[in-house]
Design a protein around this motif. Structure first.
Motif, mmCIF file in Angstrom:
data_model
loop_
_atom_site.group_PDB
_atom_site.id
_atom_site.type_symbol
_atom_site.label_atom_id
_atom_site.label_comp_id
_atom_site.label_asym_id
_atom_site.label_seq_id
_atom_site.Cartn_x
_atom_site.Cartn_y
_atom_site.Cartn_z
ATOM 1 N N UNK A 181 0.724 -1.053 0.020
ATOM 2 C CA UNK A 181 0.199 0.057 -0.081
ATOM 3 C C UNK A 181 0.807 1.459 -0.001
ATOM 4 N N UNK A 182 0.565 2.135 -1.100
ATOM 5 C CA UNK A 182 1.180 3.350 -1.012
ATOM 6 C C UNK A 182 0.398 4.582 -0.727
ATOM 7 N N UNK A 183 0.614 5.273 0.202
ATOM 8 C CA UNK A 183 -0.229 6.720 0.413
ATOM 9 C C UNK A 183 0.286 7.736 0.084
ATOM 10 N N UNK A 184 -0.658 8.634 -0.504
ATOM 11 C CA UNK A 184 -0.376 10.054 -0.806
ATOM 12 C C UNK A 184 -0.716 10.944 0.427
ATOM 13 N N UNK A 196 -2.364 11.542 -8.301
ATOM 14 C CA UNK A 196 -3.047 10.169 -8.488
ATOM 15 C C UNK A 196 -3.778 9.921 -9.690
ATOM 16 N N UNK A 197 -4.392 10.933 -10.312
ATOM 17 C CA UNK A 197 -5.204 10.827 -11.477
ATOM 18 C C UNK A 197 -3.934 10.487 -12.568
ATOM 19 N N UNK A 198 -3.021 11.210 -12.603
ATOM 20 C CA UNK A 198 -1.880 11.039 -13.443
ATOM 21 C C UNK A 198 -1.433 9.504 -13.290
ATOM 22 N N UNK A 224 -10.814 8.787 1.668
ATOM 23 C CA UNK A 224 -9.854 8.254 1.322
ATOM 24 C C UNK A 224 -10.223 7.411 0.121
ATOM 25 N N UNK A 225 -9.567 7.465 -1.096
ATOM 26 C CA UNK A 225 -9.700 6.777 -2.146
ATOM 27 C C UNK A 225 -8.716 5.846 -2.634
ATOM 28 N N UNK A 226 -9.121 4.704 -2.972
ATOM 29 C CA UNK A 226 -8.063 3.516 -3.277
ATOM 30 C C UNK A 226 -8.201 3.261 -4.729
ATOM 31 N N UNK A 227 -6.994 3.172 -5.021
ATOM 32 C CA UNK A 227 -6.922 2.535 -6.615
ATOM 33 C C UNK A 227 -5.738 1.292 -6.613
ATOM 34 N N UNK A 228 -5.809 0.307 -7.372
ATOM 35 C CA UNK A 228 -4.827 -0.770 -7.593
ATOM 36 C C UNK A 228 -4.269 -0.349 -8.843
ATOM 37 N N UNK A 229 -3.130 -0.097 -8.568
ATOM 38 C CA UNK A 229 -2.130 0.230 -9.824
ATOM 39 C C UNK A 229 -1.300 -0.660 -10.263
ATOM 40 N N UNK A 239 -2.953 2.396 -4.059
ATOM 41 C CA UNK A 239 -2.489 3.525 -4.002
ATOM 42 C C UNK A 239 -3.658 4.414 -3.412
ATOM 43 N N UNK A 240 -3.312 5.076 -2.493
ATOM 44 C CA UNK A 240 -4.605 5.729 -1.521
ATOM 45 C C UNK A 240 -4.304 7.072 -1.400
ATOM 46 N N UNK A 241 -5.285 8.073 -1.706
ATOM 47 C CA UNK A 241 -5.231 9.130 -1.341
ATOM 48 C C UNK A 241 -5.724 9.626 -0.065
ATOM 49 N N UNK A 242 -5.439 10.575 0.846
ATOM 50 C CA UNK A 242 -5.878 10.914 1.952
ATOM 51 C C UNK A 242 -6.169 12.522 1.993
#
Ligand code: GDP
Length: 357
Positions: A181-184, A196-198, A224-229, A239-242
């Motif tokens: 897990x990678x968190x921004x 994140x969008x990029x 918190x938004x999650x995406x699998x990259x 990838x999670x945005x906080x």
């Protein structure tokens, strides 16, 4: 943290804009003592009333917390909707909350903030300030008596507990699958959502979720938004945005939103995004590091990501081993960042695989 009154007011203006208000005037009161009935002096109250009539303003925002009595007294005298800084921030949160948990947390914070102020809230004036300060639980609920509000608070707490339990299960699942897990993390407006969008568009997200909401406003990222990259070399990570940090976050909000940051505790790697064009970026980094310290995650692996370098002229920004300079918007340095991410989270794993018989 925000040192000058001007900067503090500028942030309040940004917040008001984020809530959907158009700021038409700012007033500074030079007064040592706070008036217990009106917060400001009688003369100032008169002045604001006249100004509101002249400018046709329907909302007055105070850059501090007000008591219920102060709000009622001010509304009766100025004949406009009066809200304070915390109510404004709660309103923005209410507009931006996406998930069920986020919505419940905002409602809980709103109810807890209103409860001790109920006595003061007048029923004579309908609160019409473009809806600001009245969103979330809704105007009707304002009229509920204490008992009803307390019941609702108990109910929300119960639901949040349930959601938390489910999240724990999901997290364990994730651990079992061993997807890193990678968190921004970073200050509001640093460019986390843009990055994140990029990363999603560049690598191809494995879920067909809609893009993260991006706006040049504070608090564009509440939940918190999650995406699998998937990296070009096929390794996957989540990838999670906080939620963005902000200086002087009202005390009432700190607890309510800690849960959103809990995800950070489980991250394998943090990407600390910094707006390198902001003249206060060092202060913003301090605020973020302070919050990370409170979450006990300061020792986590971290990449310092200086963003918006497309806009930088002659400004010296630090560089080093774990520092990457990027432009999320203009797609500069993204490949280098992906490389660094790979190095940080998959290097150990590779070694482990090589050691297997
Ligand atoms: P967040 O609050 O950290 O999620 O920040 P956002 O991703 O919402 O970005 C805030 C603002 O900065 C938006 O207006 C973005 O378009 C802008 N922005 C983000 N990255 C860059 C960049 O690399 N260069 C420039 N010039 N602007 C950027």
């Amino acid at each position: 943290e925000i040192t000058t009154i001007e900067n503090s007011l500028k942030e309040l203006e940004e917040l008001a804009k984020a809530a959907g208000a158009k700021v038409i005037n700012t007033i500074i009161q030079n007064k040592q003592k706070i008036d217990s009935a009106f917060y400001i002096g009688k003369g100032k109250v008169e002045e604001i009333k006249i100004l509101c009539d002249e400018l046709d303003a329907n909302l007055v925002i105070f850059n501090d917390e007000l008591s219920g009595a102060q709000i009622r007294n001010l509304e009766e005298s100025i004949e406009r909707t009066i809200i304070d800084r915390t109510t404004l921030i709660l309103d923005i949160f209410a507009q931006r909350a996406q998930s069920k948990e986020g919505k419940l947390q905002v409602e809980l914070a709103q109810l807890q903030y209103r409860l001790p102020r109920l006595v003061g809230l007048g029923k004579s004036l309908s609160r019409t300030g473009a809806g600001i300060g009245t969103r979330g639980p809704g105007e009707k609920k304002l009229e509920l008596d204490r008992r009803h509000i307390l019941n609702r608070i108990t109910d929300i707490k119960c639901q949040l507990k349930e959601i938390k339990k489910n999240r724990e299960i999901q997290r364990k699942q994730r651990k079992k699958n061993e997807i890193p897990v990678v968190a921004l993390v970073g200050y509001t407006n640093a460019g986390k959502s843009t990055l994140m969008n990029k990363l999603i568009s560049k690598t191809g997200s494995l879920q067909e979720d809609k893009e993260v909401y991006v706006e040049d406003m504070l608090f564009a990222t509440l939940d918190t938004a999650h995406r699998k990259i998937a990296l070009p070399s096929k390794e996957e990570f989540i990838l999670i945005d906080t939620v963005g940090f902000v200086s002087k976050l009202p005390h009432a909000l700190v607890e309510a939103f800690k849960a959103t940051l809990e995800e950070v505790e489980y991250a394998d790697l943090l990407l600390h995004v910094v707006d390198a064009t902001n003249q206060d970026y060092e202060m913003q980094m301090k605020v973020t590091n302070k919050v990370l310290g409170e979450l006990n995650v300061k020792d986590k692996r971290m990449i310092l990501v200086f963003n918006k370098i497309d806009k930088i002229e002659n400004i010296h920004i630090p560089s080093g081993e774990d520092i990457i300079h990027i432009s999320a918007l203009e797609e500069i340095g993204i490949d280098r960042l992906l490389c660094k991410i790979k190095e940080k989270i998959f290097a150990d794993m590779k070694k482990a695989i090589l050691l297997l018989p």
